[in-house]
Design a protein around this motif. Structure first.
Motif, PDB file in Angstrom:
ATOM      1  N   ASP A  11      -8.263  -2.878  -6.191  1.00  0.00           N
ATOM      2  CA  ASP A  11      -9.238  -2.485  -5.697  1.00  0.00           C
ATOM      3  C   ASP A  11     -10.009  -3.795  -4.917  1.00  0.00           C
ATOM      4  N   ARG A  12      -9.051  -4.586  -4.286  1.00  0.00           N
ATOM      5  CA  ARG A  12      -9.616  -6.004  -3.881  1.00  0.00           C
ATOM      6  C   ARG A  12      -9.879  -6.007  -2.434  1.00  0.00           C
ATOM      7  N   LYS A  13     -11.021  -6.499  -2.100  1.00  0.00           N
ATOM      8  CA  LYS A  13     -11.420  -6.846  -0.829  1.00  0.00           C
ATOM      9  C   LYS A  13     -11.227  -8.194  -0.324  1.00  0.00           C
ATOM     10  N   ILE A  14     -11.747  -9.173  -1.151  1.00  0.00           N
ATOM     11  CA  ILE A  14     -11.547 -10.566  -0.827  1.00  0.00           C
ATOM     12  C   ILE A  14     -10.553 -11.119  -1.926  1.00  0.00           C
ATOM     13  N   ALA A  15     -11.007 -11.269  -3.436  1.00  0.00           N
ATOM     14  CA  ALA A  15     -10.273 -11.800  -4.309  1.00  0.00           C
ATOM     15  C   ALA A  15     -10.401 -10.766  -5.708  1.00  0.00           C
ATOM     16  N   GLY A  16     -10.927  -9.739  -5.450  1.00  0.00           N
ATOM     17  CA  GLY A  16     -10.740  -8.699  -6.383  1.00  0.00           C
ATOM     18  C   GLY A  16     -11.776  -9.082  -7.677  1.00  0.00           C
ATOM     19  N   VAL A  17     -12.841 -10.112  -7.707  1.00  0.00           N
ATOM     20  CA  VAL A  17     -13.739 -10.448  -8.597  1.00  0.00           C
ATOM     21  C   VAL A  17     -14.564  -9.374  -8.704  1.00  0.00           C
ATOM     22  N   CYS A  18     -15.305  -8.772  -7.705  1.00  0.00           N
ATOM     23  CA  CYS A  18     -16.377  -7.700  -8.026  1.00  0.00           C
ATOM     24  C   CYS A  18     -15.724  -6.624  -8.652  1.00  0.00           C
ATOM     25  N   ALA A  19     -14.399  -6.219  -8.043  1.00  0.00           N
ATOM     26  CA  ALA A  19     -13.628  -4.712  -8.640  1.00  0.00           C
ATOM     27  C   ALA A  19     -13.382  -5.020 -10.046  1.00  0.00           C
ATOM     28  N   GLY A  20     -12.846  -6.143 -10.349  1.00  0.00           N
ATOM     29  CA  GLY A  20     -12.599  -6.499 -11.636  1.00  0.00           C
ATOM     30  C   GLY A  20     -13.800  -6.597 -12.728  1.00  0.00           C
ATOM     31  N   ILE A  21     -14.932  -7.209 -12.136  1.00  0.00           N
ATOM     32  CA  ILE A  21     -16.166  -7.080 -12.995  1.00  0.00           C
ATOM     33  C   ILE A  21     -16.730  -5.564 -13.341  1.00  0.00           C
ATOM     34  N   ALA A  22     -16.472  -4.854 -12.348  1.00  0.00           N
ATOM     35  CA  ALA A  22     -16.933  -3.526 -12.225  1.00  0.00           C
ATOM     36  C   ALA A  22     -16.009  -2.670 -13.200  1.00  0.00           C
ATOM     37  N   GLU A  23     -14.962  -2.958 -13.275  1.00  0.00           N
ATOM     38  CA  GLU A  23     -13.954  -2.268 -14.166  1.00  0.00           C
ATOM     39  C   GLU A  23     -14.379  -2.453 -15.615  1.00  0.00           C
ATOM     40  N   TYR A  50     -19.377 -16.942  -7.081  1.00  0.00           N
ATOM     41  CA  TYR A  50     -18.067 -15.933  -6.574  1.00  0.00           C
ATOM     42  C   TYR A  50     -16.938 -16.691  -6.508  1.00  0.00           C
ATOM     43  N   ILE A  51     -17.047 -17.977  -6.038  1.00  0.00           N
ATOM     44  CA  ILE A  51     -15.901 -19.093  -5.840  1.00  0.00           C
ATOM     45  C   ILE A  51     -15.468 -19.426  -7.089  1.00  0.00           C
ATOM     46  N   ILE A  52     -16.611 -19.720  -8.243  1.00  0.00           N
ATOM     47  CA  ILE A  52     -16.121 -20.225  -9.476  1.00  0.00           C
ATOM     48  C   ILE A  52     -15.355 -18.888 -10.315  1.00  0.00           C
ATOM     49  N   ALA A  53     -15.971 -17.590  -9.985  1.00  0.00           N
ATOM     50  CA  ALA A  53     -15.193 -16.524 -10.711  1.00  0.00           C
ATOM     51  C   ALA A  53     -13.911 -16.713 -10.253  1.00  0.00           C
ATOM     52  N   MET A  54     -13.562 -16.686  -8.846  1.00  0.00           N
ATOM     53  CA  MET A  54     -12.292 -16.579  -8.371  1.00  0.00           C
ATOM     54  C   MET A  54     -11.380 -17.891  -9.023  1.00  0.00           C
ATOM     55  N   ILE A  55     -11.992 -18.692  -9.375  1.00  0.00           N
ATOM     56  CA  ILE A  55     -11.115 -19.970  -9.905  1.00  0.00           C
ATOM     57  C   ILE A  55     -10.863 -19.456 -11.446  1.00  0.00           C
ATOM     58  N   VAL A  56     -11.878 -19.016 -12.227  1.00  0.00           N
ATOM     59  CA  VAL A  56     -11.785 -18.983 -13.611  1.00  0.00           C
ATOM     60  C   VAL A  56     -10.934 -17.730 -14.104  1.00  0.00           C
ATOM     61  N   ILE A  57     -11.285 -16.626 -13.439  1.00  0.00           N
ATOM     62  CA  ILE A  57     -10.963 -15.250 -13.755  1.00  0.00           C
ATOM     63  C   ILE A  57      -9.516 -15.029 -13.597  1.00  0.00           C
ATOM     64  N   PRO A  58      -8.800 -14.864 -14.294  1.00  0.00           N
ATOM     65  CA  PRO A  58      -7.146 -14.539 -14.178  1.00  0.00           C
ATOM     66  C   PRO A  58      -6.997 -13.220 -13.390  1.00  0.00           C
ATOM     67  N   ASN A  59      -6.002 -13.269 -12.734  1.00  0.00           N
ATOM     68  CA  ASN A  59      -5.481 -11.799 -11.884  1.00  0.00           C
ATOM     69  C   ASN A  59      -4.835 -10.686 -13.147  1.00  0.00           C
ATOM     70  N   GLU A  60      -5.017  -9.624 -12.704  1.00  0.00           N
ATOM     71  CA  GLU A  60      -4.771  -8.404 -13.602  1.00  0.00           C
ATOM     72  C   GLU A  60      -3.402  -8.758 -14.107  1.00  0.00           C
ATOM     73  N   SER A  61      -2.551  -8.916 -13.133  1.00  0.00           N
ATOM     74  CA  SER A  61      -1.025  -9.155 -13.609  1.00  0.00           C
ATOM     75  C   SER A  61      -0.832 -10.069 -14.605  1.00  0.00           C
ATOM     76  N   ASP A  62      -1.592 -11.259 -14.517  1.00  0.00           N
ATOM     77  CA  ASP A  62      -1.466 -12.412 -15.412  1.00  0.00           C
ATOM     78  C   ASP A  62      -2.099 -11.845 -16.802  1.00  0.00           C
ATOM     79  N   VAL A  63      -2.745 -11.126 -17.060  1.00  0.00           N
ATOM     80  CA  VAL A  63      -3.604 -10.400 -18.243  1.00  0.00           C
ATOM     81  C   VAL A  63      -2.502  -9.619 -18.836  1.00  0.00           C
ATOM     82  N   ILE A  64      -1.696  -8.607 -17.987  1.00  0.00           N
ATOM     83  CA  ILE A  64      -1.145  -7.560 -18.401  1.00  0.00           C
ATOM     84  C   ILE A  64       0.271  -8.288 -18.955  1.00  0.00           C
TER      85      ILE A  64
END
Length: 70
Positions: A11-23, A50-64
């Motif tokens: 559910d990515r619009k720009i970098a997926g940060v908001c969708a990840g936080i919502a999940e 948002y920019i800091i979160a893009m850098i710090v929060i890993p992608n879903e595939s990396d976590v899986i």
């Protein structure tokens, strides 16, 4: 398996940060996106966070992939 914060790839619009936080919190991604937009309009804080979160929060595939290795 414990709950992990990650950037959504589904559910990515720009970098997926908001969708990840919502999940993570179990809320609608639109509410998180709206909150981010409001913060960004009134203060530059929303963009910076948002920019800091893009850098710090890993992608879903990396976590899986990391969970599969453990």
């Amino acid at each position: 398996m414990k709950k992990r914060l990650y950037r959504s790839e589904k559910d990515r619009k720009i970098a997926g940060v908001c969708a990840g936080i919502a999940e993570y919190f179990g809320i609608d991604p639109t509410l998180v996106r709206l909150g981010t937009a409001i913060l960004s309009c009134f203060w530059l804080t929303g963009v910076i966070v948002y920019i800091i979160a893009m850098i710090v929060i890993p992608n879903e595939s990396d976590v899986i992939n990391q969970n599969e290795e453990e």
